[in-house]
Design a protein around this motif. Structure first.
Motif, PDB file in Angstrom:
ATOM      1  N   ARG A  58       0.844  -1.199   0.000  1.00 33.57           N
ATOM      2  CA  ARG A  58       0.000   0.000   0.000  1.00 33.57           C
ATOM      3  C   ARG A  58       0.887   1.261   0.000  1.00 33.57           C
ATOM      4  NH1 ARG A  58      -5.417   0.807   1.732  1.00 33.57           N
ATOM      5  NH2 ARG A  58      -5.541  -1.289   2.570  1.00 33.57           N
ATOM      6  N   GLN A  59       1.903   1.273   0.866  1.00 34.62           N
ATOM      7  CA  GLN A  59       2.812   2.431   0.916  1.00 34.62           C
ATOM      8  C   GLN A  59       3.541   2.623  -0.416  1.00 34.62           C
ATOM      9  OE1 GLN A  59       5.473   2.666   4.337  1.00 34.62           O
ATOM     10  NE2 GLN A  59       4.000   1.537   5.566  1.00 34.62           N
ATOM     11  N   LEU A  60       4.004   1.507  -0.988  1.00 30.77           N
ATOM     12  CA  LEU A  60       4.710   1.585  -2.280  1.00 30.77           C
ATOM     13  C   LEU A  60       3.769   2.094  -3.380  1.00 30.77           C
ATOM     14  CD1 LEU A  60       6.727  -1.744  -2.056  1.00 30.77           C
ATOM     15  CD2 LEU A  60       7.727   0.541  -2.170  1.00 30.77           C
ATOM     16  N   CYS A  61       2.532   1.630  -3.346  1.00 27.80           N
ATOM     17  CA  CYS A  61       1.554   2.080  -4.348  1.00 27.80           C
ATOM     18  C   CYS A  61       1.282   3.575  -4.209  1.00 27.80           C
ATOM     19  CB  CYS A  61       0.253   1.296  -4.234  1.00 27.80           C
ATOM     20  SG  CYS A  61       0.396  -0.395  -4.813  1.00 27.80           S
ATOM     21  N   TYR A  62       1.100   4.052  -2.977  1.00 26.05           N
ATOM     22  CA  TYR A  62       0.899   5.494  -2.769  1.00 26.05           C
ATOM     23  C   TYR A  62       2.046   6.278  -3.401  1.00 26.05           C
ATOM     24  CZ  TYR A  62      -2.587   4.414   0.871  1.00 26.05           C
ATOM     25  OH  TYR A  62      -3.683   3.969   1.562  1.00 26.05           O
ATOM     26  N   TYR A  63       3.253   5.739  -3.206  1.00 26.73           N
ATOM     27  CA  TYR A  63       4.438   6.418  -3.732  1.00 26.73           C
ATOM     28  C   TYR A  63       4.411   6.427  -5.271  1.00 26.73           C
ATOM     29  CZ  TYR A  63       9.188   7.232  -5.218  1.00 26.73           C
ATOM     30  OH  TYR A  63      10.287   7.722  -5.887  1.00 26.73           O
ATOM     31  N   PHE A  64       4.207   5.260  -5.863  1.00 24.34           N
ATOM     32  CA  PHE A  64       4.320   5.167  -7.329  1.00 24.34           C
ATOM     33  C   PHE A  64       3.185   5.883  -8.055  1.00 24.34           C
ATOM     34  CE2 PHE A  64       7.396   1.784  -6.394  1.00 24.34           C
ATOM     35  CZ  PHE A  64       8.419   2.201  -7.239  1.00 24.34           C
ATOM     36  N   ILE A  65       1.988   5.892  -7.442  1.00 28.96           N
ATOM     37  CA  ILE A  65       0.891   6.603  -8.120  1.00 28.96           C
ATOM     38  C   ILE A  65       0.854   8.080  -7.714  1.00 28.96           C
ATOM     39  CG2 ILE A  65      -0.496   4.492  -8.347  1.00 28.96           C
ATOM     40  CD1 ILE A  65      -2.208   5.404  -6.000  1.00 28.96           C
ATOM     41  N   LYS A  66       1.830   8.462  -6.876  1.00 33.01           N
ATOM     42  CA  LYS A  66       1.957   9.870  -6.443  1.00 33.01           C
ATOM     43  C   LYS A  66       0.687  10.377  -5.750  1.00 33.01           C
ATOM     44  CE  LYS A  66       5.534  11.497  -9.538  1.00 33.01           C
ATOM     45  NZ  LYS A  66       5.922  10.922 -10.794  1.00 33.01           N
ATOM     46  N   ASP A  67       0.208   9.572  -4.813  1.00 27.49           N
ATOM     47  CA  ASP A  67      -0.959   9.953  -4.016  1.00 27.49           C
ATOM     48  C   ASP A  67      -0.457  10.859  -2.877  1.00 27.49           C
ATOM     49  OD1 ASP A  67      -2.915  10.043  -1.994  1.00 27.49           O
ATOM     50  OD2 ASP A  67      -3.750   8.108  -2.578  1.00 27.49           O
ATOM     51  N   LYS A  68      -0.519  12.163  -3.113  1.00 27.31           N
ATOM     52  CA  LYS A  68       0.125  13.111  -2.186  1.00 27.31           C
ATOM     53  C   LYS A  68      -0.419  13.018  -0.765  1.00 27.31           C
ATOM     54  CE  LYS A  68       1.941  16.560  -5.310  1.00 27.31           C
ATOM     55  NZ  LYS A  68       1.364  17.145  -6.486  1.00 27.31           N
ATOM     56  N   THR A  69      -1.746  12.920  -0.631  1.00 29.08           N
ATOM     57  CA  THR A  69      -2.356  12.904   0.703  1.00 29.08           C
ATOM     58  C   THR A  69      -1.883  11.703   1.514  1.00 29.08           C
ATOM     59  OG1 THR A  69      -4.282  13.904  -0.318  1.00 29.08           O
ATOM     60  CG2 THR A  69      -4.567  13.076   1.914  1.00 29.08           C
ATOM     61  N   ASN A  70      -1.980  10.513   0.898  1.00 32.09           N
ATOM     62  CA  ASN A  70      -1.587   9.307   1.626  1.00 32.09           C
ATOM     63  C   ASN A  70      -0.081   9.227   1.835  1.00 32.09           C
ATOM     64  OD1 ASN A  70      -3.975   7.808   2.380  1.00 32.09           O
ATOM     65  ND2 ASN A  70      -4.387   7.641   0.201  1.00 32.09           N
ATOM     66  N   CYS A  71       0.694   9.744   0.883  1.00 27.33           N
ATOM     67  CA  CYS A  71       2.154   9.789   1.060  1.00 27.33           C
ATOM     68  C   CYS A  71       2.500  10.628   2.287  1.00 27.33           C
ATOM     69  CB  CYS A  71       2.840  10.381  -0.167  1.00 27.33           C
ATOM     70  SG  CYS A  71       3.114   9.170  -1.478  1.00 27.33           S
ATOM     71  N   GLU A  72       1.828  11.772   2.384  1.00 26.25           N
ATOM     72  CA  GLU A  72       2.100  12.671   3.511  1.00 26.25           C
ATOM     73  C   GLU A  72       1.787  11.975   4.841  1.00 26.25           C
ATOM     74  OE1 GLU A  72       0.448  16.966   4.470  1.00 26.25           O
ATOM     75  OE2 GLU A  72       1.219  16.838   2.425  1.00 26.25           O
ATOM     76  N   GLN A  73       0.636  11.309   4.873  1.00 20.43           N
ATOM     77  CA  GLN A  73       0.246  10.605   6.111  1.00 20.43           C
ATOM     78  C   GLN A  73       1.237   9.506   6.467  1.00 20.43           C
ATOM     79  OE1 GLN A  73      -3.783   9.386   5.351  1.00 20.43           O
ATOM     80  NE2 GLN A  73      -4.632  11.378   5.872  1.00 20.43           N
ATOM     81  N   ALA A  74       1.819   8.870   5.423  1.00 21.96           N
ATOM     82  CA  ALA A  74       2.759   7.762   5.671  1.00 21.96           C
ATOM     83  C   ALA A  74       4.194   8.270   5.833  1.00 21.96           C
ATOM     84  CB  ALA A  74       2.686   6.762   4.518  1.00 21.96           C
ATOM     85  N   GLY A  75       4.386   9.595   5.738  1.00 23.65           N
ATOM     86  CA  GLY A  75       5.735  10.158   5.877  1.00 23.65           C
ATOM     87  C   GLY A  75       6.619   9.854   4.682  1.00 23.65           C
ATOM     88  N   ILE A  76       6.009   9.753   3.500  1.00 28.87           N
ATOM     89  CA  ILE A  76       6.757   9.450   2.267  1.00 28.87           C
ATOM     90  C   ILE A  76       6.863  10.718   1.428  1.00 28.87           C
ATOM     91  CG2 ILE A  76       6.638   8.159   0.086  1.00 28.87           C
ATOM     92  CD1 ILE A  76       5.136   5.946   1.702  1.00 28.87           C
ATOM     93  N   ASP A  77       8.059  10.999   0.942  1.00 26.24           N
ATOM     94  CA  ASP A  77       8.292  12.159   0.079  1.00 26.24           C
ATOM     95  C   ASP A  77       8.340  11.684  -1.376  1.00 26.24           C
ATOM     96  OD1 ASP A  77       9.254  14.251  -1.405  1.00 26.24           O
ATOM     97  OD2 ASP A  77      10.888  14.764  -0.041  1.00 26.24           O
ATOM     98  N   PRO A  78       7.335  12.038  -2.203  1.00 27.02           N
ATOM     99  CA  PRO A  78       7.285  11.533  -3.582  1.00 27.02           C
ATOM    100  C   PRO A  78       8.457  12.006  -4.447  1.00 27.02           C
ATOM    101  CG  PRO A  78       5.209  12.630  -2.977  1.00 27.02           C
ATOM    102  CD  PRO A  78       6.199  12.932  -1.904  1.00 27.02           C
ATOM    103  N   GLU A  79       9.189  13.025  -3.974  1.00 25.61           N
ATOM    104  CA  GLU A  79      10.335  13.521  -4.751  1.00 25.61           C
ATOM    105  C   GLU A  79      11.563  12.630  -4.608  1.00 25.61           C
ATOM    106  OE1 GLU A  79      10.005  16.241  -6.758  1.00 25.61           O
ATOM    107  OE2 GLU A  79       7.921  16.096  -6.142  1.00 25.61           O
ATOM    108  N   LYS A  80      11.633  11.880  -3.507  1.00 19.54           N
ATOM    109  CA  LYS A  80      12.791  11.007  -3.283  1.00 19.54           C
ATOM    110  C   LYS A  80      12.561   9.642  -3.929  1.00 19.54           C
ATOM    111  CE  LYS A  80      13.893  12.774   1.371  1.00 19.54           C
ATOM    112  NZ  LYS A  80      14.113  12.333   2.766  1.00 19.54           N
ATOM    113  N   GLY A  81      13.607   8.815  -3.926  1.00 22.93           N
ATOM    114  CA  GLY A  81      13.464   7.425  -4.352  1.00 22.93           C
ATOM    115  C   GLY A  81      13.016   6.556  -3.181  1.00 22.93           C
ATOM    116  N   VAL A  82      12.988   5.240  -3.414  1.00 23.00           N
ATOM    117  CA  VAL A  82      12.580   4.276  -2.389  1.00 23.00           C
ATOM    118  C   VAL A  82      13.758   3.372  -2.050  1.00 23.00           C
ATOM    119  CG1 VAL A  82      11.228   2.158  -2.039  1.00 23.00           C
ATOM    120  CG2 VAL A  82      10.114   4.199  -2.922  1.00 23.00           C
ATOM    121  N   LEU A  83      14.028   3.218  -0.748  1.00 19.99           N
ATOM    122  CA  LEU A  83      14.942   2.179  -0.276  1.00 19.99           C
ATOM    123  C   LEU A  83      14.065   1.148   0.418  1.00 19.99           C
ATOM    124  CD1 LEU A  83      17.792   1.063   0.304  1.00 19.99           C
ATOM    125  CD2 LEU A  83      17.803   2.414   2.395  1.00 19.99           C
TER     126      LEU A  83
END
Length: 220
Positions: A58-83
């Protein structure tokens, strides 16, 4: 491609949600159905998405589809990559291979095993570091367990140097070109492997998304 909410695989049309003419309103349950089907096509009939992994997916999907609201809630920055970190066999590499198909309009990244990059360095030297520090989106697979590089008798922490180059690229391109990675190591082990300077650059380069350390080995 008129409707980005639909993807055709093996003659079957999958819906990922609704398209309102401008944006796709994604439906996570539908995304999981698609990923399960695409995973079987890519990796064989035995592939399946495990319930225990849906939160990570779910977190990875939020990131890849650039879901800004859910990314923010999960503490994910869509501008960065994923480790993507987690124990051996938990499915990190398969997920990174699979998830790029979710967004066919985004520029795809290639997957590069870190040990192959080091072997390339041993033969060709510093040109390899330049090549992988360049402008292609990339996912470094199995970061941290590759051997030390050695070219003409000189030792080099190849992936450490590559990551520094990718960080420079990130600064220059304002994050348009993504760097991703998978690793079995935790933050302390990565710091031990690459040193404090690289580790602090990695914090700026990546969102850390981590499997639970007790996740089952799916290859057994």
């Amino acid at each position: 491609m008129d409707n980005p909410s639909k993807i055709i695989e093996g003659g079957v049309e999958f819906s990922l949600g609704k398209f309102d003419g401008k944006n796709v309103l994604y439906d996570f349950d539908k995304i999981l159905i698609y990923l399960n089907a695409k995973g079987k096509l890519l990796f064989g009939k035995h592939f399946k998405i495990y319930d225990e992994d849906t939160e990570i997916i779910r977190q990875l999907c939020y990131y890849f589809i650039k879901d800004k609201t859910n990314c923010e809630q999960a503490g994910i920055d869509p501008e960065k990559g994923v480790l993507l970190s987690g124990p051996v066999g938990c499915g990190k590499t398969s997920l990174m291979k699979l998830l790029k198909y979710l967004v066919p309009l985004q520029r795809p990244y290639m997957l590069a095993p870190c040990r192959n990059i080091v072997f390339g360095f041993n033969h060709l030297g510093y040109k390899i570091i330049e090549d992988y520090g360049d402008s292609s989106p990339i996912c470094f697979d199995d970061l941290g367990v590759e051997p030390m590089g050695r070219h003409y008798g000189k030792d080099c922490n190849v992936m450490g140097e590559v990551l520094l180059s990718r960080y420079e690229l990130y600064l220059q391109t304002k994050s348009k070109i993504k760097t991703h990675a998978t690793t079995n190591l935790n933050a302390e082990e990565l710091e031990e492997r690459y040193g404090n300077r690289v580790r602090s650059r990695m914090r700026e380069l990546f969102n850390l998304i981590a499997f639970d350390k007790n996740t089952n080995d799916k290859r057994k």
